[in-house]
Design a protein around this motif. Sequence first.
Motif, PDB file in Angstrom:
ATOM      1  N   VAL A 130       0.933  -0.706  -0.317  1.00  0.00           N
ATOM      2  CA  VAL A 130      -0.296   0.459   0.075  1.00  0.00           C
ATOM      3  C   VAL A 130       1.010   1.248  -0.127  1.00  0.00           C
ATOM      4  CG1 VAL A 130      -1.687   1.415   1.058  1.00  0.00           C
ATOM      5  CG2 VAL A 130      -1.960  -0.848   1.032  1.00  0.00           C
ATOM      6  N   TYR A 131       1.582   1.142   0.682  1.00  0.00           N
ATOM      7  CA  TYR A 131       2.905   2.087   0.599  1.00  0.00           C
ATOM      8  C   TYR A 131       3.437   2.739  -0.493  1.00  0.00           C
ATOM      9  CZ  TYR A 131       7.345   5.907   2.055  1.00  0.00           C
ATOM     10  OH  TYR A 131       7.888   6.134   2.442  1.00  0.00           O
ATOM     11  N   ARG A 132       3.440   0.961  -1.529  1.00  0.00           N
ATOM     12  CA  ARG A 132       4.468   2.172  -1.995  1.00  0.00           C
ATOM     13  C   ARG A 132       3.176   2.440  -3.855  1.00  0.00           C
ATOM     14  NH1 ARG A 132       8.581  -3.881  -2.511  1.00  0.00           N
ATOM     15  NH2 ARG A 132       9.961  -2.420  -1.400  1.00  0.00           N
ATOM     16  N   GLU A 133       2.103   1.725  -3.408  1.00  0.00           N
ATOM     17  CA  GLU A 133       0.929   2.887  -3.648  1.00  0.00           C
ATOM     18  C   GLU A 133       0.953   3.954  -3.397  1.00  0.00           C
ATOM     19  OE1 GLU A 133      -3.518   1.978  -5.536  1.00  0.00           O
ATOM     20  OE2 GLU A 133      -2.653   0.479  -4.323  1.00  0.00           O
ATOM     21  N   TYR A 134       1.246   3.941  -2.885  1.00  0.00           N
ATOM     22  CA  TYR A 134       0.800   5.374  -1.972  1.00  0.00           C
ATOM     23  C   TYR A 134       1.455   6.116  -2.892  1.00  0.00           C
ATOM     24  CZ  TYR A 134       1.059   9.840   0.022  1.00  0.00           C
ATOM     25  OH  TYR A 134       0.695  11.166   1.059  1.00  0.00           O
ATOM     26  N   LYS A 135       3.069   5.654  -2.478  1.00  0.00           N
ATOM     27  CA  LYS A 135       4.448   6.807  -3.129  1.00  0.00           C
ATOM     28  C   LYS A 135       4.679   6.964  -5.039  1.00  0.00           C
ATOM     29  CE  LYS A 135       7.762   4.344  -1.381  1.00  0.00           C
ATOM     30  NZ  LYS A 135       9.106   3.911  -1.518  1.00  0.00           N
ATOM     31  N   SER A 136       3.770   6.383  -5.604  1.00  0.00           N
ATOM     32  CA  SER A 136       3.665   6.244  -6.890  1.00  0.00           C
ATOM     33  C   SER A 136       2.060   7.417  -6.931  1.00  0.00           C
ATOM     34  CB  SER A 136       2.966   4.934  -7.740  1.00  0.00           C
ATOM     35  OG  SER A 136       2.628   4.768  -8.891  1.00  0.00           O
ATOM     36  N   VAL A 137       1.140   7.307  -6.754  1.00  0.00           N
ATOM     37  CA  VAL A 137       0.397   8.081  -6.965  1.00  0.00           C
ATOM     38  C   VAL A 137       0.578   9.383  -6.359  1.00  0.00           C
ATOM     39  CG1 VAL A 137      -1.819   8.865  -5.795  1.00  0.00           C
ATOM     40  CG2 VAL A 137      -1.795   5.820  -5.866  1.00  0.00           C
ATOM     41  N   VAL A 138       1.540   9.463  -5.715  1.00  0.00           N
ATOM     42  CA  VAL A 138       2.008  10.374  -5.449  1.00  0.00           C
ATOM     43  C   VAL A 138       3.131  11.490  -6.609  1.00  0.00           C
ATOM     44  CG1 VAL A 138       3.197  12.225  -3.727  1.00  0.00           C
ATOM     45  CG2 VAL A 138       1.434  11.082  -2.601  1.00  0.00           C
ATOM     46  N   SER A 139       3.635  10.360  -7.125  1.00  0.00           N
ATOM     47  CA  SER A 139       4.638  10.675  -7.892  1.00  0.00           C
ATOM     48  C   SER A 139       3.882  11.585  -9.435  1.00  0.00           C
ATOM     49  CB  SER A 139       5.614  10.307  -7.980  1.00  0.00           C
ATOM     50  OG  SER A 139       6.332  10.200  -9.600  1.00  0.00           O
ATOM     51  N   GLN A 140       2.613   9.964  -9.400  1.00  0.00           N
ATOM     52  CA  GLN A 140       1.955  10.162 -11.083  1.00  0.00           C
ATOM     53  C   GLN A 140       1.152  11.751 -10.750  1.00  0.00           C
ATOM     54  OE1 GLN A 140      -0.369   7.735 -12.015  1.00  0.00           O
ATOM     55  NE2 GLN A 140       0.741   5.934 -10.640  1.00  0.00           N
ATOM     56  N   LEU A 141       1.117  12.252  -9.255  1.00  0.00           N
ATOM     57  CA  LEU A 141      -0.064  13.701  -8.787  1.00  0.00           C
ATOM     58  C   LEU A 141       0.695  14.681  -9.321  1.00  0.00           C
ATOM     59  CD1 LEU A 141      -3.204  14.678  -7.568  1.00  0.00           C
ATOM     60  CD2 LEU A 141      -1.858  14.454  -5.805  1.00  0.00           C
ATOM     61  N   GLU A 142       2.035  15.030  -8.796  1.00  0.00           N
ATOM     62  CA  GLU A 142       3.445  15.605  -8.595  1.00  0.00           C
ATOM     63  C   GLU A 142       3.346  15.912 -10.482  1.00  0.00           C
ATOM     64  OE1 GLU A 142       6.578  14.279  -6.350  1.00  0.00           O
ATOM     65  OE2 GLU A 142       5.403  15.460  -4.408  1.00  0.00           O
ATOM     66  N   ASP A 143       3.843  15.132 -11.224  1.00  0.00           N
ATOM     67  CA  ASP A 143       3.400  14.818 -12.529  1.00  0.00           C
ATOM     68  C   ASP A 143       2.418  15.544 -13.193  1.00  0.00           C
ATOM     69  OD1 ASP A 143       5.951  14.179 -12.346  1.00  0.00           O
ATOM     70  OD2 ASP A 143       5.100  12.050 -12.960  1.00  0.00           O
ATOM     71  N   ALA A 144       1.327  15.277 -12.722  1.00  0.00           N
ATOM     72  CA  ALA A 144      -0.568  16.291 -13.414  1.00  0.00           C
ATOM     73  C   ALA A 144       0.234  17.785 -13.190  1.00  0.00           C
ATOM     74  CB  ALA A 144      -0.731  15.085 -12.816  1.00  0.00           C
ATOM     75  N   LYS A 145       0.037  17.794 -11.864  1.00  0.00           N
ATOM     76  CA  LYS A 145      -0.139  19.013 -11.154  1.00  0.00           C
ATOM     77  C   LYS A 145       1.119  20.154 -12.612  1.00  0.00           C
ATOM     78  CE  LYS A 145      -2.181  18.797  -7.367  1.00  0.00           C
ATOM     79  NZ  LYS A 145      -1.477  18.841  -5.200  1.00  0.00           N
ATOM     80  N   ALA A 146       2.356  19.384 -12.691  1.00  0.00           N
ATOM     81  CA  ALA A 146       2.971  20.146 -13.287  1.00  0.00           C
ATOM     82  C   ALA A 146       2.724  20.152 -14.921  1.00  0.00           C
ATOM     83  CB  ALA A 146       4.441  19.624 -13.341  1.00  0.00           C
ATOM     84  N   MET A 147       1.840  19.360 -14.802  1.00  0.00           N
ATOM     85  CA  MET A 147       1.521  19.909 -16.465  1.00  0.00           C
ATOM     86  C   MET A 147       0.321  20.837 -16.708  1.00  0.00           C
ATOM     87  SD  MET A 147       0.797  15.626 -18.346  1.00  0.00           S
ATOM     88  CE  MET A 147       0.294  16.605 -19.842  1.00  0.00           C
ATOM     89  N   LEU A 148      -0.225  21.355 -15.257  1.00  0.00           N
ATOM     90  CA  LEU A 148      -1.025  22.410 -15.655  1.00  0.00           C
ATOM     91  C   LEU A 148      -0.346  23.643 -15.891  1.00  0.00           C
ATOM     92  CD1 LEU A 148      -3.744  21.525 -13.094  1.00  0.00           C
ATOM     93  CD2 LEU A 148      -3.930  21.365 -15.570  1.00  0.00           C
TER      94      LEU A 148
END
Length: 358
Positions: A47-65
Amino acid sequence: MFERLSAVEERYEEVTNLLCDPDVINDTKRLRELSKEQSSLEETVVVYREYKSVVSQLEDAKAMLEEKLDDEMREMVKMEISDLSKRKEQLEGRLKILLLPKDPNDEKNVIMEIRGAAGGDEAALFAADLFRMYTRYAERHGFKVEVLEANPTDIGGYKEIVFSVSGRGAYSKLKFESGAHRVQRIPATESGGRIHTSTSTVLVLPEAEEVEVELNEKDIRIDTFCSSGAGGQSVNTTKSAVRVTHIPTGIVVSCQDEKSQNSNKEKALRVLRARLLDYYQQQQMAEQDATRKSLVGTGDRSERIRTYNFPQSRVTDHRIGLTLHRLESILEGELDEVIDNLIMHEQTELLKSHASTA
């Protein structure tokens, strides 16, 4: 929280590497201990590894904006951010629960004792209904049930029945069942058609391993006697029944279910170890500051925890105020909704407790 999660992940990797070590592989006890530890850490790490992956994807998506995007692409990125944010919140909640202190007994097998209490023959019949319910529940979860001792009545009930439920996590599922179970129905033994209230008590004990409870021969007295069945049936002319007395505590266990004296002795010692483990744990808890009082009830057999009302097809768990109108399916072993709600209640109360002391 995240420092603890990093430490858990680090320990998980360390244990995984140790399990590949030839010295560990050749040490059965050490291998078993490490395998058990790895299993207990695995869900948290996944679960922690999935959490870290989601956080990373979220940061990338926000950067795209921040980049120049056409309207359609911008909407797609916003939708992705919304979905990832929801998933991040879900995973955070799950991680908080996974980091809660675990009951050290949760993964153990259990010894269950059901006794007819108030209500005479009807209470004994209800004890048989409860045994059947737990047997069906165990079958649904792939657990193994073994009767250790039974004292049946002439009409198909049990004055007392003791049995084990074996399987990973058996105690975590069944530990909330300790207490007085009340039934309201027209008894088969009642000719007037009146609704009676009877009770049977249930006690759930984690099964103790030999290394946890050391039994000294000088502390045990073993008596043998001839076994007998309900109504004088199945009388055994040899002394195959066994009564084990633990002299320091006065705890007595009898077993006559098997034809072999050795088998009865082995089963009696299993029950004795479970009762002693419970006895010592209760003593330890009493000496402490009552901080480990159960969050969904004391587990005392005198405490009424659940009512089974036949006229209304209703089951009510009084500890959490849960009422379900499907008595028949619950008595067929479909207990998951009840047990899942009890587990959720315990986790919620633990989270509140940790939040108030943080």
